[in-house]
Design a protein around this motif. Structure first.
Motif, PDB file in Angstrom:
ATOM      1  N   ALA A   1      38.186  99.610 -17.156  1.00 15.19           N
ATOM      2  CA  ALA A   1      37.951  98.962 -18.333  1.00 15.19           C
ATOM      3  C   ALA A   1      38.626  97.532 -18.224  1.00 15.19           C
ATOM      4  N   ARG A   2      39.344  97.363 -17.270  1.00 14.80           N
ATOM      5  CA  ARG A   2      39.723  95.905 -17.033  1.00 14.80           C
ATOM      6  C   ARG A   2      38.552  95.125 -16.854  1.00 14.80           C
ATOM      7  N   TRP A   3      37.489  95.597 -16.296  1.00 16.02           N
ATOM      8  CA  TRP A   3      36.181  94.311 -16.158  1.00 16.02           C
ATOM      9  C   TRP A   3      35.812  94.114 -17.387  1.00 16.02           C
ATOM     10  N   LEU A   4      36.136  94.496 -18.582  1.00 18.22           N
ATOM     11  CA  LEU A   4      35.724  94.014 -19.838  1.00 18.22           C
ATOM     12  C   LEU A   4      36.436  92.675 -20.070  1.00 18.22           C
ATOM     13  N   MET A   5      37.056  92.482 -19.494  1.00 14.92           N
ATOM     14  CA  MET A   5      38.068  90.793 -19.485  1.00 14.92           C
ATOM     15  C   MET A   5      37.145  90.220 -18.744  1.00 14.92           C
ATOM     16  N   ALA A   6      36.265  90.282 -17.621  1.00 15.76           N
ATOM     17  CA  ALA A   6      35.426  89.295 -16.970  1.00 15.76           C
ATOM     18  C   ALA A   6      34.765  88.321 -17.701  1.00 15.76           C
TER      19      ALA A   6
ATOM     20  N   LEU B   1      35.204  81.226 -20.271  1.00 11.72           N
ATOM     21  CA  LEU B   1      36.228  80.082 -19.983  1.00 11.72           C
ATOM     22  C   LEU B   1      35.482  79.119 -18.800  1.00 11.72           C
ATOM     23  N   VAL B   2      35.028  79.634 -17.783  1.00  9.24           N
ATOM     24  CA  VAL B   2      34.227  78.768 -17.055  1.00  9.24           C
ATOM     25  C   VAL B   2      33.170  77.736 -17.748  1.00  9.24           C
TER      26      VAL B   2
ATOM     27  N   ILE C   1      41.939  80.889 -16.270  1.00  6.65           N
ATOM     28  CA  ILE C   1      40.865  81.441 -15.328  1.00  6.65           C
ATOM     29  C   ILE C   1      41.343  82.307 -14.296  1.00  6.65           C
ATOM     30  N   PHE C   2      41.986  81.432 -13.247  1.00  5.38           N
ATOM     31  CA  PHE C   2      42.470  81.979 -11.989  1.00  5.38           C
ATOM     32  C   PHE C   2      43.817  83.122 -12.276  1.00  5.38           C
ATOM     33  N   SER C   3      44.750  82.676 -12.957  1.00  3.38           N
ATOM     34  CA  SER C   3      45.824  83.638 -13.212  1.00  3.38           C
ATOM     35  C   SER C   3      45.380  84.877 -14.094  1.00  3.38           C
ATOM     36  N   GLY C   4      44.629  84.659 -15.264  1.00  5.80           N
ATOM     37  CA  GLY C   4      44.270  85.863 -15.913  1.00  5.80           C
ATOM     38  C   GLY C   4      43.314  86.886 -15.202  1.00  5.80           C
ATOM     39  N   TYR C   5      42.401  86.292 -14.347  1.00  9.65           N
ATOM     40  CA  TYR C   5      41.519  87.018 -13.664  1.00  9.65           C
ATOM     41  C   TYR C   5      42.203  87.724 -12.526  1.00  9.65           C
ATOM     42  N   GLU C   6      42.939  87.253 -11.772  1.00  6.58           N
ATOM     43  CA  GLU C   6      43.742  87.830 -10.840  1.00  6.58           C
ATOM     44  C   GLU C   6      44.729  88.873 -11.173  1.00  6.58           C
ATOM     45  N   ASN C   7      45.376  88.544 -12.469  1.00  7.41           N
ATOM     46  CA  ASN C   7      46.615  89.507 -12.918  1.00  7.41           C
ATOM     47  C   ASN C   7      45.949  90.683 -13.732  1.00  7.41           C
ATOM     48  N   PHE C   8      44.561  90.695 -14.439  1.00  7.64           N
ATOM     49  CA  PHE C   8      44.125  91.572 -15.255  1.00  7.64           C
ATOM     50  C   PHE C   8      42.944  92.087 -14.684  1.00  7.64           C
TER      51      PHE C   8
ATOM     52  N   ASP D   1      52.482  85.316 -11.975  1.00  4.78           N
ATOM     53  CA  ASP D   1      52.377  86.733 -12.860  1.00  4.78           C
ATOM     54  C   ASP D   1      52.533  86.205 -14.562  1.00  4.78           C
ATOM     55  N   PHE D   2      52.524  87.122 -15.186  1.00  3.80           N
ATOM     56  CA  PHE D   2      52.391  86.979 -16.734  1.00  3.80           C
ATOM     57  C   PHE D   2      53.488  85.883 -17.065  1.00  3.80           C
ATOM     58  N   SER D   3      54.613  85.883 -16.679  1.00  2.00           N
ATOM     59  CA  SER D   3      55.649  85.145 -16.908  1.00  2.00           C
ATOM     60  C   SER D   3      55.281  83.727 -16.628  1.00  2.00           C
ATOM     61  N   GLY D   4      54.894  83.552 -15.392  1.00  2.00           N
ATOM     62  CA  GLY D   4      54.748  82.307 -14.826  1.00  2.00           C
ATOM     63  C   GLY D   4      53.539  81.727 -15.666  1.00  2.00           C
ATOM     64  N   LEU D   5      52.555  82.216 -15.946  1.00  3.94           N
ATOM     65  CA  LEU D   5      51.537  82.010 -16.577  1.00  3.94           C
ATOM     66  C   LEU D   5      51.849  81.454 -18.094  1.00  3.94           C
ATOM     67  N   LYS D   6      52.893  82.279 -18.820  1.00  3.92           N
ATOM     68  CA  LYS D   6      53.310  81.841 -20.057  1.00  3.92           C
ATOM     69  C   LYS D   6      53.801  80.175 -19.979  1.00  3.92           C
ATOM     70  N   MET D   7      54.494  80.292 -18.741  1.00  4.46           N
ATOM     71  CA  MET D   7      55.316  78.979 -18.519  1.00  4.46           C
ATOM     72  C   MET D   7      54.418  77.957 -18.297  1.00  4.46           C
ATOM     73  N   LYS D   8      53.462  78.184 -17.353  1.00  6.16           N
ATOM     74  CA  LYS D   8      52.363  76.839 -17.110  1.00  6.16           C
ATOM     75  C   LYS D   8      51.633  76.663 -18.438  1.00  6.16           C
ATOM     76  N   LEU D   9      51.318  77.700 -19.321  1.00  6.93           N
ATOM     77  CA  LEU D   9      50.400  77.594 -20.480  1.00  6.93           C
ATOM     78  C   LEU D   9      51.460  76.672 -21.402  1.00  6.93           C
ATOM     79  N   ILE D  10      52.588  77.054 -21.717  1.00  4.93           N
ATOM     80  CA  ILE D  10      53.436  76.302 -22.731  1.00  4.93           C
ATOM     81  C   ILE D  10      53.673  74.760 -22.222  1.00  4.93           C
ATOM     82  N   ALA D  11      53.818  74.846 -20.733  1.00  2.97           N
ATOM     83  CA  ALA D  11      54.128  73.185 -20.358  1.00  2.97           C
ATOM     84  C   ALA D  11      53.108  72.623 -20.601  1.00  2.97           C
ATOM     85  N   SER D  12      51.602  72.933 -20.178  1.00  2.00           N
ATOM     86  CA  SER D  12      50.436  72.208 -20.493  1.00  2.00           C
ATOM     87  C   SER D  12      50.354  71.852 -22.018  1.00  2.00           C
TER      88      SER D  12
END
Length: 184
Positions: free
Chosen positions: A27-32, A38-39, A89-96, A116-127
């Protein structure tokens, strides 16, 4: 003395459990489609970037220094939004969904596959904080040029920016505290 239960071999699971787990894993492929969308959004952002650049550059010879700074800030704002999309796009696809196999391609970003998810959160909030700061700076630049900006609008920009900054700090503190606790 109690013995710990021996782990079951996957084939010893009941068929319904194996079927359910396989279905959930696939079911993870439902995220694709989300990442494909997003692309498309990134491509739309590129079009907006070039339209904005064309409009702004068409009157670069008559720009004031403040106008040039505002133009640059607008373009930086769009590029930060593009970076944010690419990270998601990159982090979400690779993580999930699945690992992106680029082999040893020299252009593969060094952070790809390591966020990872934690790093993604930090990059998102910084952006988001950077984008918010640019919006606030643009408003202050307009004030410096003599444009009228509603006090309420300016107060909202400041409040939203401070909220993002505080949220980022709190997320960082939560991640720090989580990293210091035992893994459960």
């Amino acid at each position: 003395m109690t013995q710990s239960p021996t782990p079951r071999h996957p084939s010893s699971k009941p068929a319904i459990e194996r079927w359910l787990e396989t279905g959930l894993f696939r079911a993870r492929w439902l995220m694709a489609p989300f990442y494909v969308g997003l692309v498309v959004a990134l491509a739309a952002l590129v079009v907006v970037f070039f339209r904005e650049a064309f409009v702004e550059f068409s009157h670069v010879m008559t720009m004031t220094p403040e106008g040039a700074i505002l133009m640059v800030l607008s373009l930086i704002d769009l590029s930060l939004a593009g970076n944010l999309l690419l990270i998601v796009i990159f982090s979400g696809y690779e993580n999930f969904v699945s690992k992106i196999d680029t082999g040893d391609h020299e252009d593969r970003p060094s952070w790809m596959g390591t966020v990872d998810f934690s790093g993604l959160k930090m990059k998102l909030i910084a952006s988001i904080v950077a984008i918010s700061a640019i919006a606030l700076l643009k408003a202050f630049m307009k004030l410096a040029e003599g444009e009228q900006i509603d006090d309420r609008h300016l107060a909202w920009l400041v409040a939203i920016h401070v909220t993002f900054v505080v949220s980022g700090v709190l997320l960082a503190v939560m991640d720090l505290l989580t990293s210091k606790t035992d893994k459960h």
